[in-house]
Scaffold this active site. Structure first.
Site, PDB file in Angstrom:
ATOM      1  CE  LYS A 207      36.509  82.873  80.963  1.00  0.00           C
ATOM      2  NZ  LYS A 207      37.088  82.254  81.949  1.00  0.00           N
TER       3      LYS A 207
HETATM    4  P1  FBP Z   1      33.510  77.790  82.389  1.00  0.00           P
HETATM    5  O1  FBP Z   1      33.719  77.189  80.617  1.00  0.00           O
HETATM    6  O2  FBP Z   1      33.259  77.175  83.301  1.00  0.00           O
HETATM    7  O3  FBP Z   1      32.383  78.727  81.927  1.00  0.00           O
HETATM    8  O4  FBP Z   1      34.941  78.284  83.000  1.00  0.00           O
HETATM    9  C1  FBP Z   1      34.709  79.281  82.547  1.00  0.00           C
HETATM   10  C2  FBP Z   1      34.719  80.578  83.677  1.00  0.00           C
HETATM   11  O5  FBP Z   1      35.326  81.890  83.488  1.00  0.00           O
HETATM   12  C3  FBP Z   1      35.827  79.838  85.192  1.00  0.00           C
HETATM   13  O6  FBP Z   1      36.934  80.810  85.022  1.00  0.00           O
HETATM   14  C4  FBP Z   1      34.900  80.720  86.503  1.00  0.00           C
HETATM   15  O7  FBP Z   1      34.325  79.818  87.353  1.00  0.00           O
HETATM   16  C5  FBP Z   1      33.398  80.659  85.500  1.00  0.00           C
HETATM   17  O8  FBP Z   1      33.500  81.102  84.291  1.00  0.00           O
HETATM   18  C6  FBP Z   1      32.858  82.266  86.900  1.00  0.00           C
HETATM   19  O9  FBP Z   1      31.035  82.352  85.634  1.00  0.00           O
HETATM   20  P2  FBP Z   1      30.323  82.801  86.923  1.00  0.00           P
HETATM   21  O10 FBP Z   1      31.217  83.727  87.669  1.00  0.00           O
HETATM   22  O11 FBP Z   1      29.172  82.803  85.706  1.00  0.00           O
HETATM   23  O12 FBP Z   1      29.380  82.031  87.731  1.00  0.00           O
END
Ligand code: FBP
Length: 309
Positions: A207
């Site tokens: 991902k």
């Molecule tokens: P979102 O769709 O809210 O961006 O979630 C995806 C994700 O991978 C979450 O699993 C994780 O909490 C978040 O993004 C982390 O984003 P970052 O580390 O950039 O704050």
């Protein structure tokens, strides 16, 4: 009940070195929800309470403070799976047993600790994933962090441990840390490199964030120019990330990011689908909207993947 389509069988053939348990759980992921059998994915991830804090995550839509809320949203929207840290899964896994495949995030970081180089803490185990009936483990790496050995080395062991009990591994690859500029965190060369690293580390599913039209590494920039690797559109950049992930032979998903307008998010999703992305993991853009809006949005995203662009 989903059938084993030719597409699902084809995707499973890329994992021919894996044991039957890993492949069966990958098939479970592909055969659940509204996209069952298509080889496409929409997954609900809810680790933002841990990663960003409860108010930032859930205050925009207060029912989302409740762990039950997310299970129900993932089920009703037809997601392939629901991914969360240990606490959120444990709190409601029994009530929703068997209704949606679960991915247990085995590590997490929070925004309270101020540490020099980003690194997540291990917060759950492969045993927890088995006990809860999960179909996969999840693990975050931060390529570009000076603490990368504290993430890459345990990951290798966790992939092996999970494989031994028939569980695949989903790697969240989020470049950040002292080795990179702020723009570099989303740079197409860096995102593609991070996806490749994840595959090399044994990820069955990767991902990443949708990459930007920026190249961070000077040496890579020369090659992008010389070989004419297109980066102008999101579809171009997604295509490069997919190619970098064992020439498209690993499942690569793209995250949603901060809450944005429906049009902007759907535009991203169309670009991801057009570039050959396997799907989206959409957290904040789902659970920060009122439930009816979230269901509509997830339905629209699913439609894009079903149609292919
Ligand atoms: P979102 O769709 O809210 O961006 O979630 C995806 C994700 O991978 C979450 O699993 C994780 O909490 C978040 O993004 C982390 O984003 P970052 O580390 O950039 O704050």
């Amino acid at each position: 009940m989903a059938v084993a389509t030719d597409r699902v069988k084809h995707i499973l053939s890329w994992y021919s070195g894996e044991n039957v348990g890993v492949k069966t759980n990958l098939a479970r992921l592909m055969n659940h929800g509204a996209l069952a059998g298509t080889g496409k994915f929409v997954i609900l991830p809810v680790d933002q309470g841990f990663e960003h804090g409860p108010a930032r995550s859930f205050a925009p839509n207060p029912p989302a403070y409740d762990p039950d809320y997310h299970f129900q949203l993932a089920i009703d929207s037809g997601c392939n799976a629901y991914a969360a840290p240990l606490g959120f899964l444990e709190a409601a896994a029994d009530k929703f047993a068997g209704q949606v495949p679960m991915i247990l995030k085995l590590n997490n970081s929070d925004t309270l600790a101020k540490i020099a180089e980003p690194v997540s803490a291990v917060t759950a185990s492969v045993k927890d994933a088995v006990r809860l009936g999960c179909v996969a483990i999840g693990y975050t790496i931060y390529p570009g962090s000076g603490a990368r050995n504290q993430m890459y080395e345990p990951l290798r062991d966790l992939v092996r441990e999970a494989r031994d009990v028939g569980l695949p591994t989903v790697v969240w690859a989020y470049p950040r840390g002292g080795g990179l500029s702020k723009d570099g965190e989303l740079a197409v060369d860096v995102v593609a490199y991070s996806a490749h690293l994840s595959c090399e580390l044994g990820a069955h599913v990767v991902k990443v964030k949708p990459p930007s039209d920026f190249i961070e590494q000077a040496e890579a920039k020369k090659v992008f120019e010389k070989c004419g690797i297109p980066t102008k559109t999101l579809a171009d950049r997604v295509r490069h990330v997919i190619q970098s992930s064992f020439n498209g032979k690993r499942i690569v998903l793209f995250s949603g990011g901060e809450t944005k307008t429906t049009d902007a998010l759907l535009e991203d999703v169309r670009g991801i689908a057009a570039g050959g992305g396997f799907g989206s993991i959409v957290g904040r853009n789902s659970f920060q909207r009122p439930r009816a809006e979230a269901l509509k949005l997830l339905g629209d995203i699913i439609d894009v993947y079903r149609k292919g662009s």
